[in-house]
Design a protein around this motif. Structure first.
Motif, PDB file in Angstrom:
ATOM      1  N   LYS A   2       0.831  -1.205   0.000  1.00 15.15           N
ATOM      2  CA  LYS A   2       0.000   0.000   0.000  1.00 15.15           C
ATOM      3  C   LYS A   2       0.867   1.256   0.000  1.00 15.15           C
ATOM      4  CE  LYS A   2      -4.298   1.650   1.836  1.00 15.15           C
ATOM      5  NZ  LYS A   2      -5.106   1.503   0.654  1.00 15.15           N
ATOM      6  N   ASN A   3       1.961   1.225   0.761  1.00 15.18           N
ATOM      7  CA  ASN A   3       2.887   2.348   0.824  1.00 15.18           C
ATOM      8  C   ASN A   3       3.494   2.641  -0.550  1.00 15.18           C
ATOM      9  OD1 ASN A   3       4.550   4.349   2.018  1.00 15.18           O
ATOM     10  ND2 ASN A   3       6.193   2.864   2.233  1.00 15.18           N
ATOM     11  N   GLU A   6       0.827   4.228  -2.813  1.00 15.40           N
ATOM     12  CA  GLU A   6       0.567   5.626  -2.453  1.00 15.40           C
ATOM     13  C   GLU A   6       1.667   6.532  -2.984  1.00 15.40           C
ATOM     14  OE1 GLU A   6       0.168   5.549   1.789  1.00 15.40           O
ATOM     15  OE2 GLU A   6      -1.902   4.802   1.693  1.00 15.40           O
ATOM     16  N   LYS A   7       2.920   6.105  -2.864  1.00 14.87           N
ATOM     17  CA  LYS A   7       4.037   6.911  -3.349  1.00 14.87           C
ATOM     18  C   LYS A   7       3.992   7.066  -4.865  1.00 14.87           C
ATOM     19  CE  LYS A   7       7.292   6.124   0.385  1.00 14.87           C
ATOM     20  NZ  LYS A   7       8.596   5.581   0.773  1.00 14.87           N
ATOM     21  N   GLN A  72      10.823  -3.665  -0.079  1.00 18.43           N
ATOM     22  CA  GLN A  72       9.412  -3.798   0.271  1.00 18.43           C
ATOM     23  C   GLN A  72       8.740  -4.858  -0.608  1.00 18.43           C
ATOM     24  OE1 GLN A  72       8.255   0.345  -0.195  1.00 18.43           O
ATOM     25  NE2 GLN A  72       7.904   0.469   2.003  1.00 18.43           N
TER      26      GLN A  72
END
Length: 76
Positions: A2-3, A6-7, A72
């Motif tokens: 998700k991170n 979003e980025k 990640q």
């Protein structure tokens, strides 16, 4: 995941690039780009092995460093 999504979404929006144009630049379908931006890893169950490539292409199109996401993705 998700991170990462979003980025990428923020970077795309900051550059003023519509999702459809990003799809044209990367040759990745809009629905896949949306799933990446939403962090919807379940969308890629059938082709999870391609997810890293999609994100790399996305980063290249945005001219941002893919390496910041590599660790990640390994844990996704």
């Amino acid at each position: 995941m998700k991170n990462i999504g979003e980025k990428l979404s923020l970077a795309r929006e900051k550059q003023g690039i519509p999702l459809e144009e990003m799809s044209n630049r990367t040759k990745i379908a809009v629905d896949r780009l949306k799933a990446i931006e939403e962090g919807n890893i379940g969308f890629f169950d059938d082709d999870i092995s391609y997810l890293r490539y999609y994100i790399r292409f996305y980063c290249n199109a945005l001219k941002i460093d893919y390496e910041q996401f590599r660790d990640q993705l390994e844990n996704a």
